[in-house]
Design a protein around this motif. Sequence first.
Motif, short mmCIF file in Angstrom:
data_model
loop_
_atom_site.label_atom_id
_atom_site.label_comp_id
_atom_site.label_asym_id
_atom_site.label_seq_id
_atom_site.Cartn_x
_atom_site.Cartn_y
_atom_site.Cartn_z
N PRO A 294 51.47 61.12 28.58
CA PRO A 294 50.65 60.77 29.74
C PRO A 294 51.50 60.76 31.02
CG PRO A 294 50.49 59.10 28.02
CD PRO A 294 51.57 60.03 27.62
N LEU A 295 50.87 61.16 32.13
CA LEU A 295 51.55 61.12 33.43
C LEU A 295 51.56 59.69 33.95
CD1 LEU A 295 52.69 62.82 35.86
CD2 LEU A 295 50.39 62.73 36.78
N LEU A 296 50.45 59.01 33.70
CA LEU A 296 50.30 57.66 34.25
C LEU A 296 49.79 56.75 33.14
CD1 LEU A 296 50.38 56.49 37.26
CD2 LEU A 296 47.92 56.58 37.10
N ILE A 297 50.46 55.62 32.97
CA ILE A 297 50.00 54.66 31.96
C ILE A 297 49.78 53.32 32.64
CG2 ILE A 297 50.53 53.55 29.76
CD1 ILE A 297 52.57 55.78 29.28
N LEU A 298 48.61 52.75 32.43
CA LEU A 298 48.34 51.39 32.91
C LEU A 298 48.24 50.48 31.70
CD1 LEU A 298 47.23 53.17 35.34
CD2 LEU A 298 45.74 51.25 35.82
N GLU A 299 49.01 49.39 31.73
CA GLU A 299 48.97 48.46 30.60
C GLU A 299 48.48 47.11 31.06
OE1 GLU A 299 52.79 48.26 28.79
OE2 GLU A 299 52.60 50.21 27.84
N ASN A 300 47.31 46.71 30.66
CA ASN A 300 46.73 45.39 30.95
C ASN A 300 46.89 44.99 32.42
OD1 ASN A 300 48.06 45.43 28.09
ND2 ASN A 300 46.24 44.15 27.98
N VAL A 301 46.50 45.87 33.31
CA VAL A 301 46.69 45.61 34.73
C VAL A 301 45.60 44.67 35.24
CG1 VAL A 301 46.63 46.66 37.01
CG2 VAL A 301 47.89 47.76 35.17
N SER A 302 46.01 43.62 35.94
CA SER A 302 45.06 42.73 36.60
C SER A 302 45.46 42.55 38.06
CB SER A 302 45.03 41.36 35.93
OG SER A 302 44.58 41.48 34.61
N VAL A 303 44.48 42.55 38.94
CA VAL A 303 44.73 42.30 40.35
C VAL A 303 43.70 41.29 40.82
CG1 VAL A 303 44.86 43.30 42.65
CG2 VAL A 303 45.48 44.68 40.68
N SER A 304 44.15 40.26 41.53
CA SER A 304 43.17 39.35 42.13
C SER A 304 43.62 39.00 43.54
CB SER A 304 42.98 38.11 41.27
OG SER A 304 44.21 37.48 41.07
N PHE A 305 42.66 38.72 44.37
CA PHE A 305 42.94 38.37 45.76
C PHE A 305 42.50 36.93 46.00
CE2 PHE A 305 41.79 42.88 45.65
CZ PHE A 305 42.95 43.43 46.18
N PRO A 306 43.34 36.13 46.71
CA PRO A 306 42.91 34.76 47.02
C PRO A 306 41.78 34.77 48.05
CG PRO A 306 45.03 35.24 48.04
CD PRO A 306 44.68 36.43 47.20
N VAL A 307 40.85 33.85 47.91
CA VAL A 307 39.75 33.73 48.87
C VAL A 307 40.08 32.61 49.84
CG1 VAL A 307 37.28 33.34 49.09
CG2 VAL A 307 38.18 34.40 47.05
N LYS A 308 39.74 32.79 51.10
CA LYS A 308 40.02 31.77 52.10
C LYS A 308 39.26 30.49 51.75
CE LYS A 308 40.03 31.10 57.01
NZ LYS A 308 38.95 30.93 57.96
N LYS A 309 39.97 29.37 51.88
CA LYS A 309 39.34 28.10 51.49
C LYS A 309 38.38 27.65 52.60
CE LYS A 309 43.23 26.66 48.72
NZ LYS A 309 44.25 25.66 48.44
N ASP A 310 37.26 27.05 52.17
CA ASP A 310 36.30 26.56 53.16
C ASP A 310 36.79 25.28 53.80
OD1 ASP A 310 34.66 28.64 52.67
OD2 ASP A 310 33.49 27.62 51.13
N PHE A 311 37.56 24.45 53.04
CA PHE A 311 38.12 23.22 53.58
C PHE A 311 39.45 22.98 52.87
CE2 PHE A 311 34.88 22.44 50.40
CZ PHE A 311 35.56 21.68 49.45
N PRO A 312 40.37 22.19 53.48
CA PRO A 312 41.66 21.97 52.84
C PRO A 312 41.50 21.28 51.50
CG PRO A 312 41.58 21.00 55.03
CD PRO A 312 40.23 21.50 54.74
N PHE A 313 42.45 21.42 50.64
CA PHE A 313 42.49 20.81 49.30
C PHE A 313 41.42 21.35 48.38
CE2 PHE A 313 43.63 17.43 52.41
CZ PHE A 313 44.99 17.61 52.30
#
Lengths: 331, 341
Positions: free
Chosen positions: A8-27
Amino acid sequence: MTNSERRPLLILENVSVSFPVKKDFPFQKSRFVRAVTDVSLEIYPGETFGVVGESGCGKSTLANTTLGMQRVNSGKIYFDGQELTAMTPQQLKQARRSMQMIFQDPFSSLNPRFSVFDLVAEPLRIQGGYTYAQQRAEVAAMLHEVGLSEGDLDRYPSDFSGGQKQRIGIARALILKPQYLVCDEPVSALDVSVHAQILNLLMDLQEKYHITYLFISHNLAVVKRVCDRVVVMYLGKVMEYGSVDKIFRNPAHPYTQALMNAIFDTDIDCTRERKRLQGEVPSPINPPPGCRFCGRCPEEQPGCSQGEPPLVEVEADHYAACFLHAARRSE
Amino acid sequence: MKALDVKNLKVIFPVEGGVVRAVEGIDIEIEQGQCAAIVGESGCGKSVTSLAVMKLLSTPPAVVRVDKLELGGVDIRDLSDKQMQKVRGKDVAMIFQDALTALNPVMSVGKQIDEIFLAHGKENFLDESGSCPNKFQRKKEAKRRTIQALKLVGISDAELRYKAYPHQLSGGMRQRVLIAMAFASNPSLIIADEPTTALDVTIQAQVLDILKDLQKKQNTSLMLITHDLSIVMNMADEIYVMYCGKIVERAKTKDLFHKPLHPYTHGLLGSIARIDDECKRFVQIPSSLPSPMHKPSGCYFHPRCAYATERCQTEMPPLETLEGGRCVRCWNYKEIRYDKQ
C-alpha cells in the motif's frame, strides 16, 4: 495483480481526530467534535480511492490527515513506508513534494492577484531549485497538459470560467509530479456540463503519470465510474469499505443503500419507489450512542443503540459496520 | 388558464465597449398547476430571465423589452415598483439559491415569514363579518399562520424554530424556511432559482420532495431554474433548454429524455453521471460557453457541435414548432442520429 501482492502507498491505522468545542461558560466540561473516529484504511498505488458521505461526516478531515495537514489525536499514518505522524516539519515539507491537493471551489482557492504563472509556479518556488526560465517552461508544459495554452500564462484567474479555473488548480497540483493527489469534491462547484470534462481530464492524467487519487465526493454516480475502491463514512466512522463493484452491486449497510436511493437517475421509465432518508445528520459533538446511524436507519433494531457495530467482512474486499451483518456472520 | 405568459422577452446590459444580450427573445408559457424547468449552463441567461419576470432587474442599467408579460392573465408590463410590491409575494414568489444570503441574519426566521402576511395589508386578515382585527390580533394571527407554514414544509418543533435565527439552522432547514416563505401567501406562480445546488444529495432529495408535494397540493405553478437535468426529471412537466440567451429546445419532460432533438440537449443528457453506466469515460460537450459579448455567428452552438454544417456557421436557425408543441432550434435535427447512450 491483487491487492495482497501490492504494497500500500498509504496506510491509516486507527486514526482519530477530534476538535475541542468552545466552552459556553468557564469550568464547563470540555466537549469535542469527533470528526474522525478509529479509521483504518489502505490505499494502493495507482488506484482511485473514493470517500463518500454527507457534509460533516469527516471526509475532508480524513483527507487532510493523510497530507499531514491535520494532527491526529491517536493512530498512525504511513506514507510510502514512512510514518507521516512522526515526522518533523522539515521532513513533512520534503514528503509533501509527492502529495498534493485539488480544492473544491476554484473560485476561492486561486488568489485573484496572482497571475496563472505565479499560481502554478508557486509549488516549484517553495520546493526550490528552479530558475525562472525553467519555471516558465515547466508551467507552460503543464498548462498544455491540462488543456490550457501558453498564452494563458500571464492572465489572471478572473479571466477564466469555472471549469478553466479548476484546470489551473489541477495544473498547480501536478506541477511537482506527485505520487498522491487528494481531490476534495473537485467538480461539485461546477456546472454539470463541465463535470465530464474535468473528470475525464483527471482520469487521463492518472493514466499518464500513475498518480494515486483520494477522491472525495457525495455523488455516488461519479464515484462508481471514477473509483476502484471506496469508503462510506457517516459521522466520522467507516460504515462500509471495499471495492466499488462489490459495494454497488450489493450495498450491505442501510446507509449506503439510502445514499444510492438519493441519486436522481435519468431513466424516465424507471418507476421504482424511492426510500427517502428521513432527518438530518446529528451533531458530531454528541453522536447517538451505539451505532451512529441509529435514529435515521430504516432497519433499526432494539439492540442497535447498545454498543458500536464492528467492521465485519461481508465478502472478499467488502466490509460493513452493521449489526445485521455481524449477526449473520456469527450464525 | 396560463399562470405565466411571456412573449419575446429581451434583456440587454450595456457594458464598456459593447452590449451583453443576456436574453434574446424568449417565450415561456406555464399552465396553472404545471411545472416548467429552464435548463442551461451558468451564463446562459436563465437567472436573468427569472429576475426579468419578477421585474427585479434594475433598469437602468438593464434594458428589458417584452411583447407580453402576463401573470395569471393580468398584464404586469406597465406596473410601477410600488404596484409590483403588491404582486410579489402574493401572486408570484421566489426561492433563491443560497438560503443563507437570502435570509436576514439578524431577524428570527419566524418574524421573517410573518412579514409576508403583514406586508400584504389588512385585507388578509378580515374575518367573516368583514371587520378588521387590530394590530396585535393581526400579529398573533400572522404567527399562527407562520407556524402552520413551517409545519407544512416538515420542520419539527415549529414553535421552537419560529424563534431561531438563520445561522442556527442547517442548510436543508434554511431552504425549507425559504420554501415556506414562498408558499406562505399561496401564490399562483413560484420561481425557484437553483433551489438545491448548495445542498447534499440526501437533503436535496428531501427538499425537492417537499417542493413537489406542496406544488401539487396547492396547485401552484412552478418555474424551476437549474443546470442539472437529473433533478428536473421528477419535477418538471415541460423543459426549456437555454443556450446563450436563446431557447434551443422546448419539450415535454418524457419526450426530451426519450429523444433529445438538439445536439446541446443530447450533450447535457450525456454529461450526467449515471449509476448504471458501465463505461468509464464521461460524455462531454467540448470547450465552454462563448463570451456573451462575442457570440459566434450563425447558430450559437456550432463551434461546440459535432454535427455542425456550413449553413450552421452563417445562419441562425429559427425555433421550429413541431407536433405536440415541441420546439427545436437546429437546422439538422431531422438528419442527426445519436448513438444509443
